[in-house]
Design a protein around this motif. Structure first.
Motif, mmCIF file in Angstrom:
data_model
loop_
_atom_site.group_PDB
_atom_site.id
_atom_site.type_symbol
_atom_site.label_atom_id
_atom_site.label_comp_id
_atom_site.label_asym_id
_atom_site.label_seq_id
_atom_site.Cartn_x
_atom_site.Cartn_y
_atom_site.Cartn_z
ATOM 1 N N GLY A 103 -46.375 13.430 12.697
ATOM 2 C CA GLY A 103 -46.092 14.702 13.345
ATOM 3 C C GLY A 103 -44.611 15.031 13.338
ATOM 4 N N PHE A 104 -43.777 13.991 13.541
ATOM 5 C CA PHE A 104 -42.328 14.206 13.510
ATOM 6 C C PHE A 104 -41.880 14.637 12.120
ATOM 7 C CE2 PHE A 104 -37.956 12.866 12.855
ATOM 8 C CZ PHE A 104 -37.326 13.381 13.985
ATOM 9 N N VAL A 105 -42.404 13.971 11.086
ATOM 10 C CA VAL A 105 -42.057 14.350 9.711
ATOM 11 C C VAL A 105 -42.505 15.777 9.434
ATOM 12 C CG1 VAL A 105 -42.469 13.866 7.270
ATOM 13 C CG2 VAL A 105 -42.105 11.978 8.855
ATOM 14 N N LEU A 106 -43.737 16.102 9.849
ATOM 15 C CA LEU A 106 -44.255 17.459 9.643
ATOM 16 C C LEU A 106 -43.366 18.488 10.346
ATOM 17 C CD1 LEU A 106 -46.431 19.456 8.727
ATOM 18 C CD2 LEU A 106 -47.711 18.902 10.805
ATOM 19 N N GLY A 107 -42.984 18.202 11.597
ATOM 20 C CA GLY A 107 -42.130 19.128 12.337
ATOM 21 C C GLY A 107 -40.770 19.296 11.703
ATOM 22 N N SER A 108 -40.190 18.202 11.209
ATOM 23 C CA SER A 108 -38.880 18.265 10.555
ATOM 24 C C SER A 108 -38.955 19.101 9.287
ATOM 25 C CB SER A 108 -38.390 16.850 10.221
ATOM 26 O OG SER A 108 -38.271 16.067 11.382
ATOM 27 N N VAL A 109 -40.050 18.936 8.549
ATOM 28 C CA VAL A 109 -40.243 19.687 7.309
ATOM 29 C C VAL A 109 -40.442 21.172 7.616
ATOM 30 C CG1 VAL A 109 -41.836 20.045 5.380
ATOM 31 C CG2 VAL A 109 -41.104 17.733 5.978
ATOM 32 N N ILE A 110 -41.257 21.460 8.622
ATOM 33 C CA ILE A 110 -41.544 22.847 8.997
ATOM 34 C C ILE A 110 -40.290 23.565 9.481
ATOM 35 C CG2 ILE A 110 -42.665 24.251 10.785
ATOM 36 C CD1 ILE A 110 -45.104 22.527 10.542
ATOM 37 N N ALA A 111 -39.440 22.844 10.207
ATOM 38 C CA ALA A 111 -38.302 23.470 10.897
ATOM 39 C C ALA A 111 -37.242 24.035 9.960
ATOM 40 C CB ALA A 111 -37.661 22.448 11.840
ATOM 41 N N LEU A 112 -37.255 23.626 8.690
ATOM 42 C CA LEU A 112 -36.219 24.056 7.750
ATOM 43 C C LEU A 112 -36.747 25.159 6.845
ATOM 44 C CD1 LEU A 112 -34.785 20.564 6.708
ATOM 45 C CD2 LEU A 112 -34.078 22.037 8.596
ATOM 46 N N SER A 141 -36.526 20.711 2.870
ATOM 47 C CA SER A 141 -37.682 20.003 3.413
ATOM 48 C C SER A 141 -38.240 19.021 2.386
ATOM 49 C CB SER A 141 -38.762 21.010 3.814
ATOM 50 O OG SER A 141 -38.289 21.889 4.812
ATOM 51 N N PHE A 142 -38.162 19.398 1.102
ATOM 52 C CA PHE A 142 -38.621 18.491 0.047
ATOM 53 C C PHE A 142 -37.791 17.212 0.043
ATOM 54 C CE2 PHE A 142 -39.860 22.640 -2.001
ATOM 55 C CZ PHE A 142 -41.228 22.465 -1.784
ATOM 56 N N LEU A 143 -36.499 17.365 0.346
ATOM 57 C CA LEU A 143 -35.616 16.206 0.383
ATOM 58 C C LEU A 143 -36.050 15.247 1.495
ATOM 59 C CD1 LEU A 143 -31.795 16.353 -0.056
ATOM 60 C CD2 LEU A 143 -32.743 14.917 1.711
ATOM 61 N N LEU A 144 -36.368 15.776 2.680
ATOM 62 C CA LEU A 144 -36.848 14.939 3.780
ATOM 63 C C LEU A 144 -38.174 14.277 3.432
ATOM 64 C CD1 LEU A 144 -36.143 17.280 6.857
ATOM 65 C CD2 LEU A 144 -34.687 15.467 5.938
ATOM 66 N N LEU A 145 -39.061 15.048 2.847
ATOM 67 C CA LEU A 145 -40.385 14.537 2.493
ATOM 68 C C LEU A 145 -40.299 13.448 1.431
ATOM 69 C CD1 LEU A 145 -43.289 15.207 3.358
ATOM 70 C CD2 LEU A 145 -43.427 16.773 1.419
ATOM 71 N N GLU A 146 -39.481 13.697 0.418
ATOM 72 C CA GLU A 146 -39.306 12.727 -0.649
ATOM 73 C C GLU A 146 -38.640 11.454 -0.132
ATOM 74 O OE1 GLU A 146 -39.283 11.499 -4.834
ATOM 75 O OE2 GLU A 146 -40.462 12.806 -3.547
ATOM 76 N N ASN A 147 -37.703 11.604 0.778
ATOM 77 C CA ASN A 147 -37.020 10.439 1.350
ATOM 78 C C ASN A 147 -37.998 9.565 2.129
ATOM 79 O OD1 ASN A 147 -34.209 9.231 1.912
ATOM 80 N ND2 ASN A 147 -35.089 9.369 3.959
ATOM 81 N N ALA A 148 -38.884 10.189 2.891
ATOM 82 C CA ALA A 148 -39.893 9.436 3.645
ATOM 83 C C ALA A 148 -40.877 8.744 2.711
ATOM 84 C CB ALA A 148 -40.634 10.373 4.594
ATOM 85 N N LYS A 149 -41.247 9.398 1.627
ATOM 86 C CA LYS A 149 -42.202 8.809 0.687
ATOM 87 C C LYS A 149 -41.589 7.626 -0.053
ATOM 88 C CE LYS A 149 -45.255 9.965 -3.186
ATOM 89 N NZ LYS A 149 -44.714 9.013 -4.188
ATOM 90 N N PHE A 155 -33.113 10.209 11.538
ATOM 91 C CA PHE A 155 -34.253 9.977 12.425
ATOM 92 C C PHE A 155 -35.526 9.691 11.653
ATOM 93 C CE2 PHE A 155 -31.502 12.099 15.548
ATOM 94 C CZ PHE A 155 -31.712 11.264 16.651
ATOM 95 N N ILE A 156 -35.730 10.347 10.503
ATOM 96 C CA ILE A 156 -36.936 10.081 9.710
ATOM 97 C C ILE A 156 -36.949 8.641 9.220
ATOM 98 C CG2 ILE A 156 -37.960 10.550 7.438
ATOM 99 C CD1 ILE A 156 -37.637 13.482 7.977
ATOM 100 N N THR A 157 -35.790 8.146 8.815
ATOM 101 C CA THR A 157 -35.707 6.751 8.352
ATOM 102 C C THR A 157 -35.888 5.779 9.513
ATOM 103 O OG1 THR A 157 -34.185 7.408 6.582
ATOM 104 C CG2 THR A 157 -34.256 5.070 7.166
ATOM 105 N N ALA A 158 -35.230 6.052 10.634
ATOM 106 C CA ALA A 158 -35.262 5.125 11.770
ATOM 107 C C ALA A 158 -36.627 5.094 12.450
ATOM 108 C CB ALA A 158 -34.178 5.504 12.771
ATOM 109 N N LEU A 159 -37.246 6.265 12.636
ATOM 110 C CA LEU A 159 -38.525 6.326 13.342
ATOM 111 C C LEU A 159 -39.671 5.750 12.531
ATOM 112 C CD1 LEU A 159 -38.259 9.880 14.986
ATOM 113 C CD2 LEU A 159 -38.020 7.652 16.092
ATOM 114 N N GLY A 160 -39.458 5.515 11.248
ATOM 115 C CA GLY A 160 -40.499 4.925 10.410
ATOM 116 C C GLY A 160 -40.584 3.420 10.529
ATOM 117 N N GLN A 161 -39.722 2.815 11.316
ATOM 118 C CA GLN A 161 -39.725 1.362 11.500
ATOM 119 C C GLN A 161 -40.812 0.961 12.499
ATOM 120 O OE1 GLN A 161 -37.741 -0.248 9.387
ATOM 121 N NE2 GLN A 161 -37.154 1.818 8.742
ATOM 122 N N PRO A 162 -41.160 -0.352 12.607
ATOM 123 C CA PRO A 162 -42.153 -0.816 13.577
ATOM 124 C C PRO A 162 -41.819 -0.361 14.992
ATOM 125 C CG PRO A 162 -41.606 -2.565 12.053
ATOM 126 C CD PRO A 162 -40.678 -1.434 11.744
ATOM 127 N N ALA A 163 -42.854 -0.140 15.810
ATOM 128 C CA ALA A 163 -42.676 0.440 17.144
ATOM 129 C C ALA A 163 -41.720 -0.345 18.025
ATOM 130 C CB ALA A 163 -44.038 0.561 17.831
#
Length: 462
Positions: free
Chosen positions: A116-125, A339-347, A166-174
């Motif tokens: 949801g955070f990734v989706l929101g970050s992508v949508i927001a730009l 947004s593609f940059l954020l999405l690609e970075n997460a992938k 935040f996308i990189t950091a929040l993807g780590q274990p809880a």
């Protein structure tokens, strides 16, 4: 000399991208759309023309670095101080609300909070390239909704760097998210601190020494070395190379040379950024869209609704007319290129799965293709809302509009501040004619500043 496989693939990419972009320009559509379509056509999910898209992605990485460098170059502390409350406070609220609503939607869909955070970050730009081009073509850049849209776009572009962290950091274990965020912020602060120190104490002397050579080649090479050097340091610190390039752009933006740097790297940026968008298109799977339309189309609706609703609400909250707020929300309702940059970075960090990536990618591409049609709704919306009296009321906006602007208007560009330039400057000053000086000679720049003139370092013929 034989043409290798890598050269052949690059030639195919450039040939198809150029042909389709030319067709799109003829249709008065953005070239970005053509690059995405070109990638989808020749990619493994399309005609399968390219056998190894890994080579293309290596070039796309360079495009990503140039893209982030460009964002950083737009970031100057002078410009940040000049941003209105709408851009800073309104832009922050818009991004935060978009992320919050996307997290709620993700939970409803059975996705994770991180998705949801990734989706929101992508949508927001929103798309700076597409919206700016449409505003320019329609001569709406200086309209009230045009100025508000540009203010949002500038802030959104500047938000890419923090969102990457935040996308990189929040993807780590809880159990390690907090530590990961703190570590990422600490590393980013360390990198930013180093670059700011360099930009304040070392860079001015270095760039002045470089400019004394009066060699554009050496100036360009120095700028590229600084950019890729910062990218390398960012990657070594565990951040992304793109974030390092962003910080390098920030460092260079606060020097006297950022206009010339922007001009020198523009041809390379256009080339590699085009390849970056083609590489995104290569990942698009039309078959996936066909089989998962029931998931993708609701997300498209979510994107259009959330962006339009949130931006409209934020603009209204700052006292602008409902008509202006609605139009601004409509033209900023698409997903943007960053947004593609954020999405690609997460992938690439294996933080999201392939299905989720394809779902958001498909929705993003659809919204960008819808943008020209959304702009076509603007005249109808203006006619419709003009019939509703209260839609035109905006007391706060009127006060804002009456504020005196500091931008030069109807001014003269004085190319060079040599003997003739100084004489002409004196005459213009005596006649109270506004002007700005453009020069590449460091000594002339220093003299013009000493004379309290507005001056830009750069090549006037660039």
């Amino acid at each position: 000399m034989t043409l290798g496989v890598q050269s052949s693939e690059l030639l195919i990419v450039l040939l198809v991208a150029t042909a389709i972009a030319l067709i799109f320009e003829r249709l008065r559509l953005q070239a970005v759309l053509g690059f995405l379509l070109a990638g989808a056509m020749i990619g493994p999910h399309g005609l399968g023309v390219l056998s190894d898209i890994g080579r293309v992605h290596e070039l796309a990485d360079i495009g990503m670095i140039f893209l982030m460098l460009t964002i950083g170059l737009e970031f100057s502390f002078e410009r940040l101080q000049g941003l209105k409350k709408l851009a800073i406070l309104g832009g922050s609220a818009q991004i935060a609300i978009s992320i919050a609503l996307s997290i709620l939607f993700a939970r409803w869909m059975g996705w994770t909070v991180y998705q949801g955070f990734v989706l929101g970050s992508v949508i927001a730009l929103s798309s700076t390239a597409v919206v700016f081009r449409n505003l320019l073509d329609r001569a709406e850049l200086d309209t009230q909704h045009g100025r508000i849209a540009v203010a949002f776009l500038v802030f959104q572009d500047l938000a890419v760097g923090p969102l990457l962290i935040f996308i990189t950091a929040l993807g780590q274990p809880a159990n390690s998210i907090a530590a990961s965020i703190l570590a990422s912020l600490a590393k980013a602060a360390l990198l930013l601190g180093i670059l700011l120190a360099v930009s304040k104490y070392l860079l001015p002397k270095l760039m002045r020494w470089i400019t004394l050579s009066k060699s554009r080649e050496i100036f360009l090479l120095t700028s590229v070395v600084l950019c890729f050097g910062a990218s390398w340091v960012g990657a070594k610190l565990g951040l992304s190379a793109a974030l390092g390039a962003f910080f390098a752009g920030m460092m260079l933006a606060n020097t006297d040379y950022h206009y010339q740097i922007s001009g020198e790297i523009a041809p390379f940026r256009h080339l590699f950024v085009s390849i970056f968008f083609v590489s995104i298109g290569l990942l698009f799977d039309a078959g996936f869209l066909a089989t998962h339309a029931a998931t993708v189309l609701p997300i498209v609706c979510l994107v259009l609704f959330v962006n339009c609703f949130v931006i409209t609400g934020v603009v209204l909250a700052f006292g602008y007319a409902p008509r202006v707020a609605v139009i601004t929300g409509v033209i900023l309702s698409q997903i943007g290129e960053f947004s593609f940059l954020l999405l690609e970075n997460a992938k690439r960090g294996f933080l999201i799965g392939e299905d989720f990536f394809q779902t958001i990618l498909s929705a993003a591409i659809i919204t960008i293709f819808l943008t020209p049609f959304l702009f076509n709704l603007v005249p109808s919306l203006m006619r419709l809302t003009a019939k509703i009296p209260f839609f035109g009321l905006a007391p706060l906006a009127d006060r804002e509009h009456r504020r005196k602007t500091r931008r030069l208007r109807d001014h003269i560009v004085l190319c060079g501040y040599g003997t003739a330039g100084r004489d002409l400057a004196a005459a213009l000053t005596a006649e109270h004619v506004p002007f700005v000086v453009v020069d590449m000679n460091p000594q002339n720049i220093h003299t013009a500043r000493a004379d309290k003139l507005q001056v830009i370092y750069g090549d006037a013929v660039n």
